[in-house]
Design a protein around this motif. Structure first.
Motif, PDB file in Angstrom:
ATOM      1  N   VAL A   1      29.210  41.174   3.125  1.00  0.00           N
ATOM      2  CA  VAL A   1      28.336  40.100   2.629  1.00  0.00           C
ATOM      3  C   VAL A   1      29.155  38.842   2.389  1.00  0.00           C
ATOM      4  N   ARG A   2      28.786  37.788   3.116  1.00  0.00           N
ATOM      5  CA  ARG A   2      29.542  36.539   3.076  1.00  0.00           C
ATOM      6  C   ARG A   2      28.956  35.605   2.027  1.00  0.00           C
ATOM      7  N   GLU A   3      29.855  34.943   1.335  1.00  0.00           N
ATOM      8  CA  GLU A   3      29.474  34.074   0.225  1.00  0.00           C
ATOM      9  C   GLU A   3      28.735  32.828   0.711  1.00  0.00           C
ATOM     10  N   LEU A   4      29.182  32.294   1.862  1.00  0.00           N
ATOM     11  CA  LEU A   4      28.643  31.023   2.344  1.00  0.00           C
ATOM     12  C   LEU A   4      28.048  31.191   3.734  1.00  0.00           C
ATOM     13  N   THR A   5      26.827  30.661   3.943  1.00  0.00           N
ATOM     14  CA  THR A   5      26.214  30.615   5.272  1.00  0.00           C
ATOM     15  C   THR A   5      25.884  29.160   5.559  1.00  0.00           C
ATOM     16  N   GLN A   6      26.582  28.573   6.512  1.00  0.00           N
ATOM     17  CA  GLN A   6      26.423  27.144   6.817  1.00  0.00           C
ATOM     18  C   GLN A   6      26.435  26.313   5.535  1.00  0.00           C
ATOM     19  N   GLY A   7      27.415  26.610   4.690  1.00  0.00           N
ATOM     20  CA  GLY A   7      27.618  25.821   3.481  1.00  0.00           C
ATOM     21  C   GLY A   7      26.741  26.210   2.301  1.00  0.00           C
ATOM     22  N   ARG A   8      25.772  27.100   2.512  1.00  0.00           N
ATOM     23  CA  ARG A   8      24.869  27.466   1.420  1.00  0.00           C
ATOM     24  C   ARG A   8      25.368  28.744   0.745  1.00  0.00           C
ATOM     25  N   GLN A   9      25.305  28.759  -0.596  1.00  0.00           N
ATOM     26  CA  GLN A   9      25.893  29.840  -1.393  1.00  0.00           C
ATOM     27  C   GLN A   9      24.893  30.988  -1.574  1.00  0.00           C
ATOM     28  N   THR A  10      25.331  32.207  -1.207  1.00  0.00           N
ATOM     29  CA  THR A  10      24.518  33.406  -1.423  1.00  0.00           C
ATOM     30  C   THR A  10      24.862  34.016  -2.774  1.00  0.00           C
ATOM     31  N   THR A  11      23.844  34.507  -3.492  1.00  0.00           N
ATOM     32  CA  THR A  11      24.104  35.241  -4.735  1.00  0.00           C
ATOM     33  C   THR A  11      24.185  36.736  -4.443  1.00  0.00           C
ATOM     34  N   TYR A  12      23.166  37.251  -3.740  1.00  0.00           N
ATOM     35  CA  TYR A  12      23.265  38.615  -3.240  1.00  0.00           C
ATOM     36  C   TYR A  12      22.294  38.800  -2.077  1.00  0.00           C
ATOM     37  N   LEU A  13      22.399  39.934  -1.410  1.00  0.00           N
ATOM     38  CA  LEU A  13      21.558  40.253  -0.255  1.00  0.00           C
ATOM     39  C   LEU A  13      20.782  41.522  -0.540  1.00  0.00           C
ATOM     40  N   GLU A  14      19.625  41.638   0.120  1.00  0.00           N
ATOM     41  CA  GLU A  14      18.927  42.922   0.132  1.00  0.00           C
ATOM     42  C   GLU A  14      18.621  43.290   1.580  1.00  0.00           C
ATOM     43  N   TYR A  15      18.757  44.569   1.889  1.00  0.00           N
ATOM     44  CA  TYR A  15      18.374  45.061   3.208  1.00  0.00           C
ATOM     45  C   TYR A  15      17.231  46.042   3.058  1.00  0.00           C
ATOM     46  N   ASP A  16      16.208  45.877   3.896  1.00  0.00           N
ATOM     47  CA  ASP A  16      15.110  46.835   3.966  1.00  0.00           C
ATOM     48  C   ASP A  16      15.063  47.373   5.397  1.00  0.00           C
ATOM     49  N   ALA A  17      14.511  48.549   5.572  1.00  0.00           N
ATOM     50  CA  ALA A  17      14.450  49.149   6.914  1.00  0.00           C
ATOM     51  C   ALA A  17      13.164  49.935   7.091  1.00  0.00           C
ATOM     52  N   TYR A  18      12.768  50.057   8.332  1.00  0.00           N
ATOM     53  CA  TYR A  18      11.763  51.058   8.721  1.00  0.00           C
ATOM     54  C   TYR A  18      12.610  52.285   9.046  1.00  0.00           C
ATOM     55  N   GLU A  19      12.819  53.108   8.038  1.00  0.00           N
ATOM     56  CA  GLU A  19      13.936  54.052   8.072  1.00  0.00           C
ATOM     57  C   GLU A  19      13.937  55.050   9.233  1.00  0.00           C
ATOM     58  N   PRO A  20      12.822  55.747   9.508  1.00  0.00           N
ATOM     59  CA  PRO A  20      12.907  56.738  10.603  1.00  0.00           C
ATOM     60  C   PRO A  20      13.222  56.077  11.947  1.00  0.00           C
ATOM     61  N   ILE A  68      28.096  55.404  12.694  1.00  0.00           N
ATOM     62  CA  ILE A  68      27.466  54.159  12.236  1.00  0.00           C
ATOM     63  C   ILE A  68      26.788  54.429  10.896  1.00  0.00           C
ATOM     64  N   THR A  69      27.075  53.596   9.907  1.00  0.00           N
ATOM     65  CA  THR A  69      26.353  53.660   8.631  1.00  0.00           C
ATOM     66  C   THR A  69      25.866  52.267   8.272  1.00  0.00           C
ATOM     67  N   HIS A  70      24.584  52.152   7.926  1.00  0.00           N
ATOM     68  CA  HIS A  70      24.034  50.871   7.460  1.00  0.00           C
ATOM     69  C   HIS A  70      23.576  51.034   6.022  1.00  0.00           C
ATOM     70  N   ARG A  71      23.946  50.086   5.194  1.00  0.00           N
ATOM     71  CA  ARG A  71      23.540  50.076   3.793  1.00  0.00           C
ATOM     72  C   ARG A  71      22.147  49.489   3.660  1.00  0.00           C
ATOM     73  N   LEU A  72      21.358  49.997   2.700  1.00  0.00           N
ATOM     74  CA  LEU A  72      20.053  49.427   2.351  1.00  0.00           C
ATOM     75  C   LEU A  72      20.040  49.108   0.859  1.00  0.00           C
ATOM     76  N   GLY A  73      19.073  48.273   0.437  1.00  0.00           N
ATOM     77  CA  GLY A  73      18.982  47.893  -0.983  1.00  0.00           C
ATOM     78  C   GLY A  73      19.784  46.631  -1.252  1.00  0.00           C
ATOM     79  N   ALA A  74      20.154  46.441  -2.528  1.00  0.00           N
ATOM     80  CA  ALA A  74      20.819  45.200  -2.950  1.00  0.00           C
ATOM     81  C   ALA A  74      22.329  45.314  -2.819  1.00  0.00           C
ATOM     82  N   LEU A  75      22.950  44.245  -2.273  1.00  0.00           N
ATOM     83  CA  LEU A  75      24.414  44.231  -2.069  1.00  0.00           C
ATOM     84  C   LEU A  75      25.013  42.966  -2.682  1.00  0.00           C
ATOM     85  N   ASP A  76      26.140  43.142  -3.357  1.00  0.00           N
ATOM     86  CA  ASP A  76      26.876  41.996  -3.894  1.00  0.00           C
ATOM     87  C   ASP A  76      27.765  41.380  -2.823  1.00  0.00           C
ATOM     88  N   LEU A  77      28.244  40.177  -3.098  1.00  0.00           N
ATOM     89  CA  LEU A  77      29.195  39.497  -2.214  1.00  0.00           C
ATOM     90  C   LEU A  77      30.383  40.396  -1.910  1.00  0.00           C
TER      91      LEU A  77
END
Lengths: 81, 141, 141, 81
Positions: free
Chosen positions: C38-57, C81-90
């Motif tokens: 999880v990257r702190e900056l995207t085109q100069g804009r500051q991220t606080t945290y990310l969430e990932y959702d999936a259509y799991e099956p 391959i492992t993908h994280r879901l839910g809330a992620l910190d920087l």
């Protein structure tokens, strides 16, 4: 001048030591070093055309001069990684 | 910002986790790691173990040059390279490279190129000990 | 020999060491690992945290297809391959991929292509929470 | 036929739920599903041209038929990885 040459890998096996001492003219080039090495150690000719030379830790071309007191190393193509 | 570079030669087993963690950063979205490990078979021939020898001061300086050039070319945040020396058993790690970058493509390109150039320029040599007891320094033509 | 595949979705932090170790083998000279963090900056804009959702099956089945196709195309020994879901910190790991192969180039190409295709086909979505409190589902055009 | 559609990400926000129920003709295609979705949830038109549909866990083209009893999912472009 007297030049001590560090030898590695197959070259070290062929000369039987990790360092050999060569007597070279004061203005000797890398090519002269090769020639002297082949003369003292005829078995090394099996590596002719493959040997690389470094002077003070940098690769040196065949025509490069060998300064007095330089650290000189000679080795076959590398195979790390 | 200056890239972080970590260059090492070691006779102890390589801790690849330490390299990967060393390059991670919240400034980077991408980390690519490469491990070169001792393969049992080379063109059908069985290896018993490998030995690596190096012209150590020059190997370190060539690795550092390589890391600096890759960091500059690909805009990397950090580069870590460790090469093992001495005797290695099958499956052990001979070399580990980890790079971090804001973006994925640059990280992949950089790690791949570091490995290609390393195999051309860094004075380290591999000696195979084959299953039949024969030993052979490997010197690509 | 059938390639070894390990596909996971998880809400717990990803242990990248476990993935890398899972694909290592004395049959392989090369392991390439990728971490997407999880990257702190995207085109100069500051991220606080990310969430990932999936259509799991379907995300699992698409990841498995992707791993199978890459293993077949590049002659890989193993893919994890492992993908994280839910809330992620920087700085946390969103996705980890590890592949092993007898040779280096195939391992790099495969890991890089797995990431490119994943971003096109696997039904997982990222929601940014920006420093100004705004949230935004990311849906590339 | 009654079709339950699983909704994800921005689409889930726009319809206000992770699943919506649509009434479709027996031979409905993916395109018909889009149309019905826009009619029931006008806000979803902001995603027109972008929405993807999966039938029984596989991507389905606009012309694909939706079999009775299938698991149907609808979502905007993916952004994992």
């Amino acid at each position: 001048m007297t030049v001590t040459v560090l030898c590695f890998a197959r070259l070290k096996e062929l000369v039987g030591s990790g360092r050999v001492t060569l007597e070279l003219p004061a203005d000797a080039s890398v090519k002269d070093l090769h020639r002297e090495l082949f003369q003292q150690f005829p078995a090394v000719e099996s590596l002719a055309g493959q040997l690389l030379v470094a002077v003070n830790g940098e690769y040196a071309s065949d025509d490069a001069a060998i300064p007095a007191g330089a650290e000189v190393a000679c080795f076959p193509p590398v195979s790390g990684g | 910002m200056e890239p972080q570079l970590q260059i090492r030669l070691t006779r102890a087993p390589i801790n690849h986790v330490e390299l990967t963690e060393a390059v991670r950063s919240p400034l980077c979205g991408a980390v690519v790691s490469f491990l070169g490990t001792v393969r049992e078979l080379t063109q059908g021939r069985q290896t018993t173990y490998l030995e690596y020898d190096a012209y150590e001061p020059m190997a370190e300086s060539e690795l550092r040059k390589l890391a600096e050039q890759a960091a500059e070319k690909w805009g990397l945040h950090a580069v870590a390279i460790t090469h093992r020396l001495g005797a290695l058993d099958l499956g052990e790690i001979a070399v580990a490279v980890a790079v971090s970058s804001p973006h994925r493509r640059e990280a992949f390109e950089a790690a791949s190129e570091i490995m290609s150039v390393m195999k051309q320029t860094v004075p380290i040599w591999k000696k195979e000990t084959w299953a039949d007891g024969e030993t052979e320094w490997i010197h690509p033509e």
